[in-house]
Structures are given as structure tokens and as C-alpha cells.
Write an enzyme that holds these catalytic residues in place. Structure first.
Site, PDB file in Angstrom:
ATOM      1  N   LEU A 152       0.816  -1.224   0.000  1.00 14.55           N
ATOM      2  CA  LEU A 152       0.000   0.000   0.000  1.00 14.55           C
ATOM      3  C   LEU A 152       0.846   1.269   0.000  1.00 14.55           C
ATOM      4  O   LEU A 152       0.337   2.331   0.316  1.00 14.55           O
ATOM      5  CB  LEU A 152      -0.944   0.005   1.214  1.00 14.55           C
ATOM      6  CG  LEU A 152      -2.066  -1.044   1.194  1.00 14.55           C
ATOM      7  CD1 LEU A 152      -2.881  -0.985   2.471  1.00 14.55           C
ATOM      8  CD2 LEU A 152      -2.969  -0.857  -0.009  1.00 14.55           C
ATOM      9  N   CYS A 170       3.206  -1.504   8.833  1.00 18.59           N
ATOM     10  CA  CYS A 170       1.789  -1.206   8.595  1.00 18.59           C
ATOM     11  C   CYS A 170       0.972  -2.479   8.482  1.00 18.59           C
ATOM     12  O   CYS A 170      -0.082  -2.628   9.110  1.00 18.59           O
ATOM     13  CB  CYS A 170       1.641  -0.360   7.341  1.00 18.59           C
ATOM     14  SG  CYS A 170       2.485   1.243   7.442  1.00 18.59           S
ATOM     15  N   HIS A 171       1.456  -3.442   7.683  1.00 28.66           N
ATOM     16  CA  HIS A 171       0.702  -4.663   7.459  1.00 28.66           C
ATOM     17  C   HIS A 171       1.573  -5.909   7.565  1.00 28.66           C
ATOM     18  O   HIS A 171       1.136  -7.004   7.192  1.00 28.66           O
ATOM     19  CB  HIS A 171      -0.001  -4.620   6.085  1.00 28.66           C
ATOM     20  CG  HIS A 171      -0.938  -3.467   5.938  1.00 28.66           C
ATOM     21  ND1 HIS A 171      -0.540  -2.274   5.389  1.00 28.66           N
ATOM     22  CD2 HIS A 171      -2.253  -3.324   6.292  1.00 28.66           C
ATOM     23  CE1 HIS A 171      -1.566  -1.431   5.383  1.00 28.66           C
ATOM     24  NE2 HIS A 171      -2.621  -2.047   5.927  1.00 28.66           N
ATOM     25  N   GLY A 172       2.800  -5.733   8.001  1.00 28.87           N
ATOM     26  CA  GLY A 172       3.646  -6.895   8.323  1.00 28.87           C
ATOM     27  C   GLY A 172       4.289  -7.562   7.140  1.00 28.87           C
ATOM     28  O   GLY A 172       4.378  -8.799   7.094  1.00 28.87           O
TER      29      GLY A 172
END
Length: 258
Positions: free
Chosen positions: A204, A222-224
Site C-alpha cells: 500500500l 503497517c501490514h507486516g
């Protein structure tokens, strides 16, 4: 005495007149002869005064206009205007001025169109500040082994990492079939000691943290998403590896990105 001489000459004058009348009658019967017994193309005529005594009665040749002009030169020149018009000096219709105005206007229109087209084309090209950002020179002489620096190129962060020998070995020992986006380490880093990647997560668009994660490469909190020491995705939701920009070394200590 004078009257007597005039009376004596009358019979002779009468005879000459009869001869002239006879020649005229002969011309009527012969179209090829004129009234004086000559052909028409010879264009001859007997003057009336030639009938009188003391004057020549020989035929006078009537020449063409060209011959007459050559025989009687004069400085008075006349023109025949029967088959054409003669214009007076000057330009009463102002035709030259009209042509000048029309041509000048068309030239101005063409110049304006050319300027508009050039402005439009130049507006689509990159400005000087954008061209200045198109490439970036980085001095790599101060980067230590194992260190990662971040530079800004075209508004995006770029990671430049000087890898250790162990980092290079780990990147080459990876099974390619286990990778989500398979790429060899040599394809991503032609000079194995240096790795240059764009610091934007392919998930992202977050900025990963260097020297972190399960593979000691980059980690996006943020999202690993986890990346290895070659910038390849190994774990997490990111679908692709970190992007490798175009770069080259112009000497041993200068790196040009872009």
C-alpha cells in the site's frame, strides 16, 4: 494667246480621259486588273492631277504601313487602342496596397498559430526543476559496510545498502521456488556489494524499516511485510519485490540514480 493654247489642249485632255475610262471598263471585265491596268497587289493608282499638262501621269505606288514608316521616320509615336485598353499611370484600384495588407495579415496569423503550437508542445515537456530531479548523484565513499542510507529521488525514498558478505550469501542461498516474486540476487544487484531499491512497500505504499524483520532486510510495520537482504518479499501481504530503479556507477565512489 493663252485662251488659244488652252483650247488647243482640250482635245488631248479629252483623249486621256477616254483612255482612263476604257481602262476602268477593262478592269470590270477582268478582276485581276485594276482601273489603271495593274494588279491589285501592286497597289498602284494614277493621281487625278496627272491628267493635267505639265504634271507626271505615272502611277504612284501605295506602300504598306511598315514600309511607309521606314521611309518616313518620325518621333511621334501613335498606338492602336482599338483592340485593348490603355491604363493610365499609377494604381487607381490600390491593388498593390490591398495585396500588401492581406499578405501581412496572413503572415501575422501564421506566426500566431506557430507560437501557439510551440507553447502547447513546450508545456508538455518537463520543466527545469523536474529535469534536475530526473537523476541523482550520490557519494558512496562515506557509506560503511552493513550501513543503509536513504536518499530522495523524484519525490520517493531510495535505499542504498552496502551489504556484508553474509548478506550476499544469504540472498544467494534462497530457493527460487519459495519466492512469491522470483528474482535472482545477481539480477537485482549487478555489483553484489551494493543494493539500490525504492523504499516504497509494494502493498500500500508505506515506507519499510531498514535492517529489520525476520530476514534482516526491510520490514513494513503497517501490514507486516518482510523483505530479505535482496529486497525480495518473503512474508506478508506485499505482492512484489521492492522496485530496483535505474542506476549506475560513474566511478568507484559516485552512484547516479536515474
Amino acid at each position: 494667246m493663252a485662251l488659244r493654247r488652252s483650247a488647243r489642249g482640250l482635245p488631248r485632255l479629252f483623249q486621256q480621259w477616254q483612255a482612263s475610262a476604257g481602262a476602268a471598263n477593262a478592269s470590270l471585265s477582268n478582276p485581276a486588273m485594276d482601273a489603271f491596268g495593274t494588279k491589285p497587289e501592286e497597289r498602284t493608282a494614277l493621281p487625278f492631277w496627272g491628267l493635267f499638262r505639265g504634271m507626271s501621269n505615272s502611277p504612284v505606288v501605295v506602300s504598306s504601313p511598315t514600309v511607309a514608316a521606314l521611309k518616313n521616320p518620325t518621333n511621334v509615336i501613335t498606338y492602336d487602342h482599338s483592340n485593348h485598353d490603355r491604363f493610365t499611370p499609377g494604381d487607381p484600384s490600390k491593388r498593390a496596397f490591398t495585396y500588401f495588407v492581406l499578405t501581412g495579415g496572413r503572415f501575422l496569423y501564421a506566426s500566431a498559430i506557430r507560437l501557439a503550437v510551440l507553447k502547447f508542445i513546450l508545456s508538455m515537456t518537463a520543466s527545469k526543476d523536474v529535469l534536475a530531479m530526473a537523476s541523482l548523484e550520490v557519494d558512496t565513499s562515506n557509506i560503511e559496510v552493513g550501513q543503509t542510507i536513504t536518499v530522495k529521488w523524484r519525490g520517493k525514498p531510495v535505499f542504498i545498502r552496502r551489504r556484508e558478505t553474509s548478506d550476499i550469501e544469504k540472498a544467494n542461498d534462497v530457493d527460487m521456488s519459495s519466492l512469491r516474486d522470483p528474482e535472482t540476487d545477481l539480477d537485482r544487484a549487478p555489483q553484489p556489494e551494493w543494493l539500490v531499491v525504492v523504499g516504497v512497500c509494494t502493498h500500500l505504499g508505506c515506507v519499510p524499516i531498514a535492517n529489520a524483520g525476520d530476514y534482516n532486510g526491510w520490514f513494513c510495520p503497517c501490514h507486516g511485510s518482510h523483505y530479505d537482504t535482496s529486497g525480495r518479499i518473503r512474508k506478508g501481504p506485499a505482492p512484489y519485490n521492492l522496485e530496483v530503479p535505474e542506476y549506475k556507477f560513474i566511478d568507484e565512489s559516485t552512484l547516479v540514480v536515474g
